[in-house]
Write an enzyme that holds these catalytic residues in place. Structure first.
Site, PDB file in Angstrom:
ATOM      1  N   ASP A 170      70.945  45.304  57.927  1.00  0.00           N
ATOM      2  CA  ASP A 170      71.063  45.130  56.481  1.00  0.00           C
ATOM      3  C   ASP A 170      70.148  46.065  55.682  1.00  0.00           C
ATOM      4  O   ASP A 170      70.122  46.020  54.462  1.00  0.00           O
ATOM      5  CB  ASP A 170      70.821  43.656  56.127  1.00  0.00           C
ATOM      6  CG  ASP A 170      71.661  43.187  54.954  1.00  0.00           C
ATOM      7  OD1 ASP A 170      72.673  43.856  54.647  1.00  0.00           O
ATOM      8  OD2 ASP A 170      71.311  42.162  54.345  1.00  0.00           O
ATOM      9  N   ASP A 221      68.613  39.783  57.416  1.00  0.00           N
ATOM     10  CA  ASP A 221      69.226  38.866  56.456  1.00  0.00           C
ATOM     11  C   ASP A 221      69.753  37.628  57.174  1.00  0.00           C
ATOM     12  O   ASP A 221      70.837  37.647  57.755  1.00  0.00           O
ATOM     13  CB  ASP A 221      70.372  39.586  55.723  1.00  0.00           C
ATOM     14  CG  ASP A 221      71.062  38.682  54.708  1.00  0.00           C
ATOM     15  OD1 ASP A 221      70.510  37.603  54.388  1.00  0.00           O
ATOM     16  OD2 ASP A 221      72.152  39.068  54.230  1.00  0.00           O
ATOM     17  N   LYS A 265      69.560  49.603  49.817  1.00  0.00           N
ATOM     18  CA  LYS A 265      69.219  48.208  50.149  1.00  0.00           C
ATOM     19  C   LYS A 265      68.394  48.183  51.430  1.00  0.00           C
ATOM     20  O   LYS A 265      68.827  48.690  52.463  1.00  0.00           O
ATOM     21  CB  LYS A 265      70.501  47.387  50.309  1.00  0.00           C
ATOM     22  CG  LYS A 265      70.273  45.945  50.817  1.00  0.00           C
ATOM     23  CD  LYS A 265      71.566  45.138  50.831  1.00  0.00           C
ATOM     24  CE  LYS A 265      71.380  43.782  51.517  1.00  0.00           C
ATOM     25  NZ  LYS A 265      72.630  42.998  51.579  1.00  0.00           N
ATOM     26  N   ARG A 308      71.841  42.002  45.964  1.00  0.00           N
ATOM     27  CA  ARG A 308      71.904  42.324  44.530  1.00  0.00           C
ATOM     28  C   ARG A 308      70.612  41.930  43.817  1.00  0.00           C
ATOM     29  O   ARG A 308      70.256  42.529  42.814  1.00  0.00           O
ATOM     30  CB  ARG A 308      73.140  41.651  43.909  1.00  0.00           C
ATOM     31  CG  ARG A 308      73.114  40.160  43.936  1.00  0.00           C
ATOM     32  CD  ARG A 308      74.492  39.542  43.792  1.00  0.00           C
ATOM     33  NE  ARG A 308      75.298  39.656  45.010  1.00  0.00           N
ATOM     34  CZ  ARG A 308      76.548  39.204  45.131  1.00  0.00           C
ATOM     35  NH1 ARG A 308      77.146  38.611  44.117  1.00  0.00           N
ATOM     36  NH2 ARG A 308      77.200  39.343  46.263  1.00  0.00           N
ATOM     37  N   GLU A 340      71.419  38.110  48.428  1.00  0.00           N
ATOM     38  CA  GLU A 340      70.064  38.594  48.188  1.00  0.00           C
ATOM     39  C   GLU A 340      70.036  40.088  47.884  1.00  0.00           C
ATOM     40  O   GLU A 340      69.125  40.568  47.210  1.00  0.00           O
ATOM     41  CB  GLU A 340      69.163  38.294  49.396  1.00  0.00           C
ATOM     42  CG  GLU A 340      69.193  39.334  50.544  1.00  0.00           C
ATOM     43  CD  GLU A 340      70.552  39.485  51.206  1.00  0.00           C
ATOM     44  OE1 GLU A 340      71.373  38.552  51.085  1.00  0.00           O
ATOM     45  OE2 GLU A 340      70.819  40.528  51.844  1.00  0.00           O
ATOM     46  N   ASP A 376      72.108  33.821  49.994  1.00  0.00           N
ATOM     47  CA  ASP A 376      72.623  34.889  50.852  1.00  0.00           C
ATOM     48  C   ASP A 376      73.114  36.091  50.025  1.00  0.00           C
ATOM     49  O   ASP A 376      73.386  37.156  50.577  1.00  0.00           O
ATOM     50  CB  ASP A 376      73.753  34.344  51.730  1.00  0.00           C
ATOM     51  CG  ASP A 376      74.029  35.216  52.938  1.00  0.00           C
ATOM     52  OD1 ASP A 376      73.242  36.150  53.190  1.00  0.00           O
ATOM     53  OD2 ASP A 376      75.033  34.963  53.633  1.00  0.00           O
ATOM     54  N   LYS A 395      73.177  31.717  57.187  1.00  0.00           N
ATOM     55  CA  LYS A 395      74.410  32.204  57.804  1.00  0.00           C
ATOM     56  C   LYS A 395      74.684  31.449  59.104  1.00  0.00           C
ATOM     57  O   LYS A 395      73.753  30.942  59.729  1.00  0.00           O
ATOM     58  CB  LYS A 395      74.263  33.688  58.154  1.00  0.00           C
ATOM     59  CG  LYS A 395      74.216  34.629  56.978  1.00  0.00           C
ATOM     60  CD  LYS A 395      74.054  36.069  57.443  1.00  0.00           C
ATOM     61  CE  LYS A 395      73.987  37.032  56.269  1.00  0.00           C
ATOM     62  NZ  LYS A 395      75.230  37.120  55.481  1.00  0.00           N
TER      63      LYS A 395
HETATM   64  N1  BES Z   1      74.293  41.533  54.073  1.00  0.00           N
HETATM   65  C1  BES Z   1      75.320  40.684  53.631  1.00  0.00           C
HETATM   66  C2  BES Z   1      76.680  41.369  53.575  1.00  0.00           C
HETATM   67  C3  BES Z   1      77.329  41.688  54.898  1.00  0.00           C
HETATM   68  C4  BES Z   1      78.132  40.769  55.528  1.00  0.00           C
HETATM   69  C5  BES Z   1      77.215  42.957  55.444  1.00  0.00           C
HETATM   70  C6  BES Z   1      78.770  41.096  56.717  1.00  0.00           C
HETATM   71  C7  BES Z   1      77.839  43.281  56.616  1.00  0.00           C
HETATM   72  C8  BES Z   1      78.627  42.341  57.249  1.00  0.00           C
HETATM   73  C9  BES Z   1      75.018  40.181  52.223  1.00  0.00           C
HETATM   74  O1  BES Z   1      73.684  39.995  51.923  1.00  0.00           O
HETATM   75  C10 BES Z   1      75.680  38.858  52.066  1.00  0.00           C
HETATM   76  O2  BES Z   1      75.321  37.965  52.765  1.00  0.00           O
HETATM   77  N2  BES Z   1      76.648  38.774  51.161  1.00  0.00           N
HETATM   78  C11 BES Z   1      77.358  37.568  50.925  1.00  0.00           C
HETATM   79  C12 BES Z   1      77.499  37.395  49.437  1.00  0.00           C
HETATM   80  C13 BES Z   1      78.020  36.036  49.028  1.00  0.00           C
HETATM   81  C14 BES Z   1      77.029  34.957  49.395  1.00  0.00           C
HETATM   82  C15 BES Z   1      78.276  36.042  47.545  1.00  0.00           C
HETATM   83  C16 BES Z   1      78.713  37.689  51.590  1.00  0.00           C
HETATM   84  O3  BES Z   1      79.288  38.767  51.591  1.00  0.00           O
HETATM   85  O4  BES Z   1      79.167  36.683  52.137  1.00  0.00           O
HETATM   86 ZN    ZN Z   2      72.362  41.124  52.984  1.00  0.00          ZN
HETATM   87 MN    MN Z   3      73.017  38.062  52.505  1.00  0.00          MN
END
Ligand code: BES
Ligand code: ZN
Ligand code: MN
Length: 490
Positions: A282, A264, A259, A345, A343, A341, A271
């Site tokens: 990220d 992000d 990734k 996947r 993103e 968010d 966020k």
């Molecule tokens: N990059 C984040 C995941 C992340 C969060 C990594 C905290 C490290 C620390 C990812 O892109 C994300 O935002 N995931 C969301 C998914 C949700 C919206 C389904 C998440 O985990 O909240």
């Molecule tokens: Zn992310």
């Molecule tokens: Mn995200």
């Protein structure tokens, strides 16, 4: 630190001799010169050092070495890679603060089930990283860190030739881990998708890899709809980076997907401001893949390894993709966006689909994919998902041997209903519960390879604050695990 290994290091020019000792351990068991040992033994007795975990005692001696620092490892039956990692991190910190620019490290244990080579490789590579810091943006002279030379006392079982080969290997691995850490720590304004591609190109030249950088036009032509959708809100162009190590007579083909979200923000589903700066990490999965390919080439592993990195920022610009949008991915499958968010996947699904063209024997992806994985496992383990039990076993073992624990979570098809969409083939979020699992299930929809593993490194790729084992920031996790896995195939 610059590492090497020697069965009989010269102590005259050494600033500090570090000795790692468990409770009840005796200095007499160390592979050191008899006379030196006797002097140290006496000093240890007087110091009251007991070997408790986290204990650190420095003693001044007459003659060479002038300074000995004893590092406690706790109960002898509990000397694990974890406790030793903490002690090694302590060595780096102490040596740096004391400005000990040449040190020797002695360690008498061997980890259960290890060969002497395995234990030595672990120590060397971890020592080389023990004084790591991302210092590129420090401009004051006081902030310059010393260069430290570190000699590991070689165990008697290892001859000179083996020691030199191990040192060389440890240097390649530790430099590749440092590369992944540097990429992760670099701020988002420096490490944009095109700069990440430039770095990949430079690494390819250094290590002898093939490299192809696909720009926006090429990505459009390939119809990578997921990557393009995420990129819409950003002023920076996306990149799709391909690296390849193709030795003659390769024993297997492995695709590694990373990734590469260089920042992000969450996009329109933005966020919270608090700690959003952490999202510069990220692209850590991309760092893992670039680091692994570098090392695979320099170690000349007899495996064909292909690195695939979809890279973009995720920002809420005026043209950004929105909740409710339906995106057609490269595979042809349509995805309803319910959260911009989610993103990671969206970019990974195109890379996973693209990997089919190589018909890999194994397909691994590394991604800081979900906060839910951090909720489940904190910073102690990578979340592992796999459709192949044997592959899962191999990766868990590789993680154990390298000090990068992974813990398996389910990828049962029962979870697919969580990401079913009313309007499209899938939706890009399964909601709050089981977030790490539903993200893995989403990825699985784009995988054809019968031996696929997804490693969610959201909790292990960087440390939000310093702890006993690691400083704050990127860890380079995954490089060692992936290399060990590739070696097991060789
Ligand atoms: N990059 C984040 C995941 C992340 C969060 C990594 C905290 C490290 C620390 C990812 O892109 C994300 O935002 N995931 C969301 C998914 C949700 C919206 C389904 C998440 O985990 O909240
Ligand atoms: Zn992310
Ligand atoms: Mn995200």
């Amino acid at each position: 630190m610059r590492i090497s290994m020697d069965p009989e290091p010269k102590f005259s020019a050494i600033a500090n001799l570090f000795i790692l000792l468990a409770e009840d351990d005796r200095v007499s068991g160390l592979p050191l010169d008899k006379k030196i040992r006797a002097r140290i033994e006496e000093a240890v007795r007087k110091s009251g050092f007991s070997g408790r975990q986290d204990e650190g005692v420095s003693i001044l001696l007459e003659g060479d070495p002038r300074k000995v620092t004893l590092m406690g490892l706790g109960k002898p039956d509990k000397v694990t890679r974890k406790t030793v990692r903490a002690a090694i991190n302590g060595i780096g910190r102490i040596a740096r603060k004391n400005r000990d620019t040449s040190i020797v490290v002695a360690f008498a244990h061997r980890f259960e089930g290890d060969t002497p080579e395995e234990t030595a490789l672990f120590l060397l590579d971890r020592l080389a990283n023990a004084d790591y810091g991302f210092r590129n943006y420090k401009t004051s002279a006081e902030d310059v860190w010393p260069n430290i030379e570190c000699v590991l006392v070689a165990p008697a079982e290892l001859d000179g030739k083996t020691s030199r080969a191990l040192t060389e290997k440890a240097r390649i691995i530790s430099d590749s881990v440092k590369l992944a850490r540097d990429l992760g720590n670099a701020p988002g304004n420096e490490m944009t998708p095109s700069r990440l591609a430039d770095r990949a190109r430079a690494v390819a030249r250094e290590a002898g890899l093939e490299v192809t950088i696909h720009d926006r036009k090429a990505i459009e032509k390939m119809k990578m709809g997921g990557l393009l959708a995420v990129n819409r809100g950003s002023a920076e162009e996306p990149r799709f980076i391909e690296l390849e190590w193709s030795p003659k007579k390769a024993k297997a083909t492995v695709c590694l997907v990373g990734k590469g979200i260089t920042f992000d923000s969450g996009g329109i589903s933005i966020k919270p401001a608090d700690r959003m700066e952490e999202m510069k990490f990220d692209m850590s999965g991309a760092g893992t893949v670039i680091g692994t390919l570098r090392a695979a080439a320099l170690l000349r592993l007899p495996i064909r390894v292909i690195g695939l990195i979809p890279s973009t920022e995720n920002l809420p610009g005026g043209r950004a993709y929105k909740p409710g949008d339906i995106i057609t991915t490269m595979s042809g499958k349509t995805v309803e966006i319910v959260n911009t968010d989610a993103e990671g996947r969206m970019v990974l699904c195109d890379a996973l689909h693209y990997s089919q063209k190589y018909e890999p024997d194994y397909l691994l992806d590394f991604a800081t994919l979900t906060g839910a994985c951090v909720v489940a496992l904190a910073h102690e383990a990578t979340g592992l998902f796999s459709n192949d039990d044997e592959l899962a076993r191999m990766l868990i073992e590789a993680g154990e041997k390298t000090g990068e624990p992974a813990w398996r979570l389910p990828e049962w098809d029962d979870y697919t209903e969580y990401i079913r969409s009313e309007w499209a083939d899938l939706k890009n979020s399964g909601g709050r519960w089981g977030g790490a699992v539903t993200a893995a299930i989403f990825l699985k929809q784009f995988v054809q390879c019968p031996s696929w593993a997804h490693l969610d490194i959201a909790g292990t790729a960087y440390m939000e604050s310093e702890n006993a084992r690691d400083p704050r920031g990127a860890t380079g996790t995954g490089v060692r695990t992936a290399l060990r896995f590739l070696e097991a195939l060789a």
